[in-house]
Design an enzyme around this catalytic site. Structure first.
Site, PDB file in Angstrom:
ATOM      1  N   CYS A   3       0.853  -1.187   0.000  1.00 29.77           N
ATOM      2  CA  CYS A   3       0.000   0.000   0.000  1.00 29.77           C
ATOM      3  C   CYS A   3       0.891   1.241   0.000  1.00 29.77           C
ATOM      4  O   CYS A   3       1.709   1.423   0.905  1.00 29.77           O
ATOM      5  CB  CYS A   3      -0.910  -0.004   1.218  1.00 29.77           C
ATOM      6  SG  CYS A   3      -1.762   1.566   1.476  1.00 29.77           S
ATOM      7  N   CYS A   6       0.598   3.411   3.148  1.00 30.74           N
ATOM      8  CA  CYS A   6       1.274   2.799   4.310  1.00 30.74           C
ATOM      9  C   CYS A   6       2.777   3.023   4.198  1.00 30.74           C
ATOM     10  O   CYS A   6       3.454   3.298   5.199  1.00 30.74           O
ATOM     11  CB  CYS A   6       0.967   1.309   4.400  1.00 30.74           C
ATOM     12  SG  CYS A   6      -0.666   0.950   5.101  1.00 30.74           S
ATOM     13  N   ASP A  29      -0.718  16.336  -2.007  1.00 29.48           N
ATOM     14  CA  ASP A  29      -1.016  15.429  -3.118  1.00 29.48           C
ATOM     15  C   ASP A  29       0.037  15.613  -4.209  1.00 29.48           C
ATOM     16  O   ASP A  29       0.420  16.737  -4.544  1.00 29.48           O
ATOM     17  CB  ASP A  29      -2.417  15.723  -3.662  1.00 29.48           C
ATOM     18  CG  ASP A  29      -2.945  14.598  -4.520  1.00 29.48           C
ATOM     19  OD1 ASP A  29      -3.940  13.963  -4.116  1.00 29.48           O
ATOM     20  OD2 ASP A  29      -2.358  14.340  -5.593  1.00 29.48           O
ATOM     21  N   HIS A  45      -4.312   1.242   8.432  1.00 26.17           N
ATOM     22  CA  HIS A  45      -4.739   0.909   7.064  1.00 26.17           C
ATOM     23  C   HIS A  45      -6.209   0.496   7.067  1.00 26.17           C
ATOM     24  O   HIS A  45      -6.571  -0.550   7.588  1.00 26.17           O
ATOM     25  CB  HIS A  45      -3.885  -0.207   6.459  1.00 26.17           C
ATOM     26  CG  HIS A  45      -4.325  -0.542   5.061  1.00 26.17           C
ATOM     27  ND1 HIS A  45      -3.820   0.086   3.948  1.00 26.17           N
ATOM     28  CD2 HIS A  45      -5.298  -1.379   4.610  1.00 26.17           C
ATOM     29  CE1 HIS A  45      -4.432  -0.359   2.866  1.00 26.17           C
ATOM     30  NE2 HIS A  45      -5.338  -1.262   3.243  1.00 26.17           N
ATOM     31  N   ASN A  82     -13.290   9.988  -1.872  1.00 27.06           N
ATOM     32  CA  ASN A  82     -13.737   9.098  -2.947  1.00 27.06           C
ATOM     33  C   ASN A  82     -13.837   7.689  -2.370  1.00 27.06           C
ATOM     34  O   ASN A  82     -12.872   7.198  -1.781  1.00 27.06           O
ATOM     35  CB  ASN A  82     -12.734   9.107  -4.105  1.00 27.06           C
ATOM     36  CG  ASN A  82     -12.707  10.442  -4.831  1.00 27.06           C
ATOM     37  OD1 ASN A  82     -13.740  11.076  -5.024  1.00 27.06           O
ATOM     38  ND2 ASN A  82     -11.525  10.878  -5.237  1.00 27.06           N
ATOM     39  N   GLY A  88     -13.923   7.104  -8.370  1.00 25.06           N
ATOM     40  CA  GLY A  88     -12.623   7.732  -8.595  1.00 25.06           C
ATOM     41  C   GLY A  88     -11.571   7.397  -7.552  1.00 25.06           C
ATOM     42  O   GLY A  88     -10.480   7.965  -7.571  1.00 25.06           O
ATOM     43  N   HIS A  95      -8.515   8.165   2.715  1.00 27.58           N
ATOM     44  CA  HIS A  95      -7.895   9.487   2.804  1.00 27.58           C
ATOM     45  C   HIS A  95      -8.943  10.556   2.519  1.00 27.58           C
ATOM     46  O   HIS A  95      -9.891  10.328   1.770  1.00 27.58           O
ATOM     47  CB  HIS A  95      -6.714   9.618   1.826  1.00 27.58           C
ATOM     48  CG  HIS A  95      -7.051   9.230   0.430  1.00 27.58           C
ATOM     49  ND1 HIS A  95      -7.102   7.917   0.012  1.00 27.58           N
ATOM     50  CD2 HIS A  95      -7.374   9.978  -0.655  1.00 27.58           C
ATOM     51  CE1 HIS A  95      -7.434   7.880  -1.264  1.00 27.58           C
ATOM     52  NE2 HIS A  95      -7.607   9.120  -1.700  1.00 27.58           N
TER      53      HIS A  95
END
Ligand code: 5GP
Ligand code: ZN
Length: 103
Positions: A3, A6, A29, A45, A82, A88, A95
């Site tokens: 991930c 993570c 981002d 997670h 999302n 999406g 998050h």
């Protein structure tokens, strides 16, 4: 577990954190859709909002949104989660997007 978030939380990519606390980390981002575009990411997670059953964690995440916005100088901002591929979601680690512009 493979991930990306993570790994970022783990410090594998030396990603700079806007802020971090017991529950979450916040970083910019990589592909910003607004002048300021941050991601608030729980340390735990959780694949998506559909897998989250912890009201306290959700509250902590939203308080972290507010703190991160303040720290980034945003008085006004949008938040977005999302959930699911069709909506999406690309990274399956929960998050919250925080997007705005310093005015
Ligand atoms: P989603 O589409 O899952 O809601 O949002 C995932 C977001 O993570 C996207 O806006 C994408 O630009 C961002 N992202 C994906 N990989 C990375 C990365 O390695 N580093 C950072 N900082 N952002 C990433
Ligand atoms: Zn993860």
């Amino acid at each position: 577990m493979d991930c990306i978030f993570c790994k970022i939380i783990n410090g594998d990519f030396n990603t700079e954190f806007v802020l971090e606390n017991e529950h979450a980390v916040v970083f910019n981002d990589i592909n910003p859709k607004a002048p300021v575009h941050m991601l608030v990411v729980p340390r735990l997670h959780v694949a998506s909002l559909n897998e989250l059953n912890d009201k306290n964690l959700l509250g902590e995440l939203m308080m972290t949104v507010k703190e991160a916005a303040k720290k980034a100088g945003l008085k006004s901002y949008k938040t977005l989660i999302n959930t699911g591929k069709e909506a999406g979601q690309e990274v399956f680690h929960l998050h919250i997007h925080v997007m705005g512009e310093k005015k």
